[in-house]
Write an enzyme that holds these catalytic residues in place. Structure first.
Site, PDB file in Angstrom:
ATOM      1  N   ASN A 121       8.040  -5.760  -1.216  1.00 30.58           N
ATOM      2  CA  ASN A 121       8.013  -4.668  -0.239  1.00 30.58           C
ATOM      3  C   ASN A 121       6.548  -4.571   0.199  1.00 30.58           C
ATOM      4  OD1 ASN A 121       7.929  -2.359   1.257  1.00 30.58           O
ATOM      5  ND2 ASN A 121       9.105  -1.106  -0.185  1.00 30.58           N
ATOM      6  N   ARG A 146      13.830   3.980  12.313  1.00 26.39           N
ATOM      7  CA  ARG A 146      12.560   4.705  12.397  1.00 26.39           C
ATOM      8  C   ARG A 146      11.780   4.269  13.652  1.00 26.39           C
ATOM      9  NH1 ARG A 146       9.739   4.625   6.706  1.00 26.39           N
ATOM     10  NH2 ARG A 146       8.506   6.263   7.726  1.00 26.39           N
ATOM     11  N   PRO A 200       0.783  -1.231   0.000  1.00 30.15           N
ATOM     12  CA  PRO A 200       0.000   0.000   0.000  1.00 30.15           C
ATOM     13  C   PRO A 200       0.821   1.290   0.000  1.00 30.15           C
ATOM     14  CG  PRO A 200      -0.225  -1.174   2.090  1.00 30.15           C
ATOM     15  CD  PRO A 200       0.451  -2.100   1.136  1.00 30.15           C
ATOM     16  N   ASN A 201       0.348   2.215  -0.812  1.00 27.18           N
ATOM     17  CA  ASN A 201       0.855   3.593  -0.914  1.00 27.18           C
ATOM     18  C   ASN A 201       2.173   3.725  -1.662  1.00 27.18           C
ATOM     19  OD1 ASN A 201      -1.323   4.805   0.584  1.00 27.18           O
ATOM     20  ND2 ASN A 201      -0.449   3.832   2.396  1.00 27.18           N
ATOM     21  N   ALA A 222       3.313  -1.034   4.666  1.00 28.27           N
ATOM     22  CA  ALA A 222       2.802  -1.079   6.045  1.00 28.27           C
ATOM     23  C   ALA A 222       2.388  -2.492   6.479  1.00 28.27           C
ATOM     24  CB  ALA A 222       1.626  -0.118   6.187  1.00 28.27           C
ATOM     25  N   GLU A 246      12.898  -9.564   0.919  1.00 29.53           N
ATOM     26  CA  GLU A 246      12.132  -8.413   1.404  1.00 29.53           C
ATOM     27  C   GLU A 246      12.937  -7.136   1.140  1.00 29.53           C
ATOM     28  OE1 GLU A 246      12.124  -8.430   5.682  1.00 29.53           O
ATOM     29  OE2 GLU A 246      10.390  -7.090   5.811  1.00 29.53           O
ATOM     30  N   HIS A 267       4.503  -4.903   8.830  1.00 26.55           N
ATOM     31  CA  HIS A 267       4.499  -4.861  10.302  1.00 26.55           C
ATOM     32  C   HIS A 267       3.223  -5.430  10.918  1.00 26.55           C
ATOM     33  CE1 HIS A 267       7.663  -2.226   8.988  1.00 26.55           C
ATOM     34  NE2 HIS A 267       6.798  -1.339   8.539  1.00 26.55           N
ATOM     35  N   HIS A 315      12.963  -2.819   1.722  1.00 28.29           N
ATOM     36  CA  HIS A 315      12.415  -1.558   2.245  1.00 28.29           C
ATOM     37  C   HIS A 315      13.265  -0.417   1.725  1.00 28.29           C
ATOM     38  CE1 HIS A 315       9.497  -3.567   4.576  1.00 28.29           C
ATOM     39  NE2 HIS A 315      10.418  -4.375   5.022  1.00 28.29           N
ATOM     40  N   ILE A 316      12.581   0.577   1.176  1.00 28.95           N
ATOM     41  CA  ILE A 316      13.282   1.719   0.604  1.00 28.95           C
ATOM     42  C   ILE A 316      13.996   2.494   1.710  1.00 28.95           C
ATOM     43  CG2 ILE A 316      12.907   3.934  -0.593  1.00 28.95           C
ATOM     44  CD1 ILE A 316      10.405   2.512  -1.892  1.00 28.95           C
ATOM     45  N   SER A 317      13.301   2.686   2.818  1.00 30.99           N
ATOM     46  CA  SER A 317      13.875   3.437   3.943  1.00 30.99           C
ATOM     47  C   SER A 317      14.599   2.482   4.890  1.00 30.99           C
ATOM     48  CB  SER A 317      12.763   4.189   4.692  1.00 30.99           C
ATOM     49  OG  SER A 317      11.878   3.259   5.297  1.00 30.99           O
ATOM     50  N   ARG A 322       5.146  12.580  -1.719  1.00 36.75           N
ATOM     51  CA  ARG A 322       5.330  13.156  -0.379  1.00 36.75           C
ATOM     52  C   ARG A 322       6.489  12.458   0.327  1.00 36.75           C
ATOM     53  NH1 ARG A 322       1.450  11.652   2.742  1.00 36.75           N
ATOM     54  NH2 ARG A 322       2.415  12.709   4.489  1.00 36.75           N
ATOM     55  N   TYR A 331      11.615   8.689   1.645  1.00 34.44           N
ATOM     56  CA  TYR A 331      11.547   7.735   0.526  1.00 34.44           C
ATOM     57  C   TYR A 331      12.250   8.216  -0.752  1.00 34.44           C
ATOM     58  CZ  TYR A 331       8.105   5.678   3.645  1.00 34.44           C
ATOM     59  OH  TYR A 331       7.489   5.126   4.739  1.00 34.44           O
ATOM     60  N   ARG A 388       8.142  -0.225  13.179  1.00 34.92           N
ATOM     61  CA  ARG A 388       8.645  -0.579  11.835  1.00 34.92           C
ATOM     62  C   ARG A 388       9.790  -1.583  11.912  1.00 34.92           C
ATOM     63  NH1 ARG A 388       6.043   3.108   8.344  1.00 34.92           N
ATOM     64  NH2 ARG A 388       5.638   5.078   9.397  1.00 34.92           N
TER      65      ARG A 388
HETATM   66  O1  CA2 Z   1      10.703   1.795   3.564  1.00 37.76           O
HETATM   67  C1  CA2 Z   1       9.822   1.128   2.983  1.00 37.76           C
HETATM   68  O2  CA2 Z   1       9.949   0.698   1.849  1.00 37.76           O
HETATM   69  C2  CA2 Z   1       8.490   0.864   3.685  1.00 37.76           C
HETATM   70  O3  CA2 Z   1       8.085  -0.457   3.363  1.00 37.76           O
HETATM   71  C3  CA2 Z   1       7.510   1.890   3.131  1.00 37.76           C
HETATM   72  C4  CA2 Z   1       6.141   1.839   3.811  1.00 37.76           C
HETATM   73  C5  CA2 Z   1       6.277   1.860   5.325  1.00 37.76           C
HETATM   74  O4  CA2 Z   1       5.003   1.682   5.926  1.00 37.76           O
HETATM   75  C6  CA2 Z   1       7.230   0.814   5.835  1.00 37.76           C
HETATM   76  O5  CA2 Z   1       7.354   0.932   7.225  1.00 37.76           O
HETATM   77  C7  CA2 Z   1       8.601   0.967   5.202  1.00 37.76           C
HETATM   78  C8  CA2 Z   1       5.297   3.031   3.382  1.00 37.76           C
HETATM   79  C9  CA2 Z   1       5.102   3.204   1.917  1.00 37.76           C
HETATM   80  C10 CA2 Z   1       4.349   4.475   1.737  1.00 37.76           C
HETATM   81  O6  CA2 Z   1       4.985   5.238   0.759  1.00 37.76           O
HETATM   82  C11 CA2 Z   1       4.732   6.567   0.733  1.00 37.76           C
HETATM   83  C12 CA2 Z   1       4.850   7.147  -0.494  1.00 37.76           C
HETATM   84  C13 CA2 Z   1       4.645   8.489  -0.633  1.00 37.76           C
HETATM   85  C14 CA2 Z   1       4.328   9.267   0.459  1.00 37.76           C
HETATM   86  C15 CA2 Z   1       4.202   8.666   1.686  1.00 37.76           C
HETATM   87  C16 CA2 Z   1       4.401   7.312   1.829  1.00 37.76           C
END
Ligand code: CA2
Length: 147
Positions: free
Chosen positions: A73, A106, A9-10, A76, A97, A79, A99-101, A17, A22, A110
């Protein structure tokens, strides 16, 4: 060799944003990176993004007997989702797996990953390049498995 890249998701909102977390690259930059990596590595890459847990589970199940490796990936759902963990275990396809961040630096929530329990490796904090690294790792892993 066929690799399925799954995004939760997202992630389709990348670059819109939170560039501090990210980066500034968009989701379509990620799709271009996947296409380029597939071409360079002579492998087939199929990608799927969904904001819905059950759709991700369906896609993992559909990979059974059809796909050699999975890069995931779960965003959310990383977790929270025992369903995604169980699906990865059920198909038993080698998965990495991503994760971009750097989730470890964090919020504490997470730092828990259910999906990661079914993965042979986790790559975090490398930005979009983490997907390329995961594909290269899987290619090597799968080639060694067949040897
Ligand atoms: O670091 C990652 O790749 C995450 O999987 C990204 C997820 C986050 O919930 C994980 O803890 C770590 C969130 C992806 C949402 O991406 C966004 C994109 C644009 C603006 C805000 C969030």
């Amino acid at each position: 060799m066929k690799i399925l890249v799954l995004n939760g998701p997202n992630l389709n909102m990348l670059g819109i944003r939170e560039p501090g977390i990210y980066g500034t690259n968009s989701f379509s930059d990620l799709l271009n990176l996947l296409e380029k990596t597939a071409w360079e590595e002579h492998i087939e890459i199929e990608q799927y993004q969904s904001n819905h847990e059950g759709c991700l589970v369906d896609r993992i199940q559909e990979a059974y007997g059809r796909v050699d490796g999975i890069v995931i990936n779960p965003a959310a759902y990383t977790h929270t989702s025992v369903a995604i963990l169980d699906a990865l275990k059920a198909v038993s396809i080698p998965a990495v797996e991503v994760h971009i961040s750097d989730v470890d630096s964090r919020e504490p929530f997470r730092q828990i990953s259910y999906a990661g329990l079914a993965c042979v490796k986790t790559i975090k904090g490398q930005g979009l390049d983490g997907y390329r690294q995961a594909i290269l790792f899987l290619k090597d892993y799968l080639s060694n498995q067949k040897a």
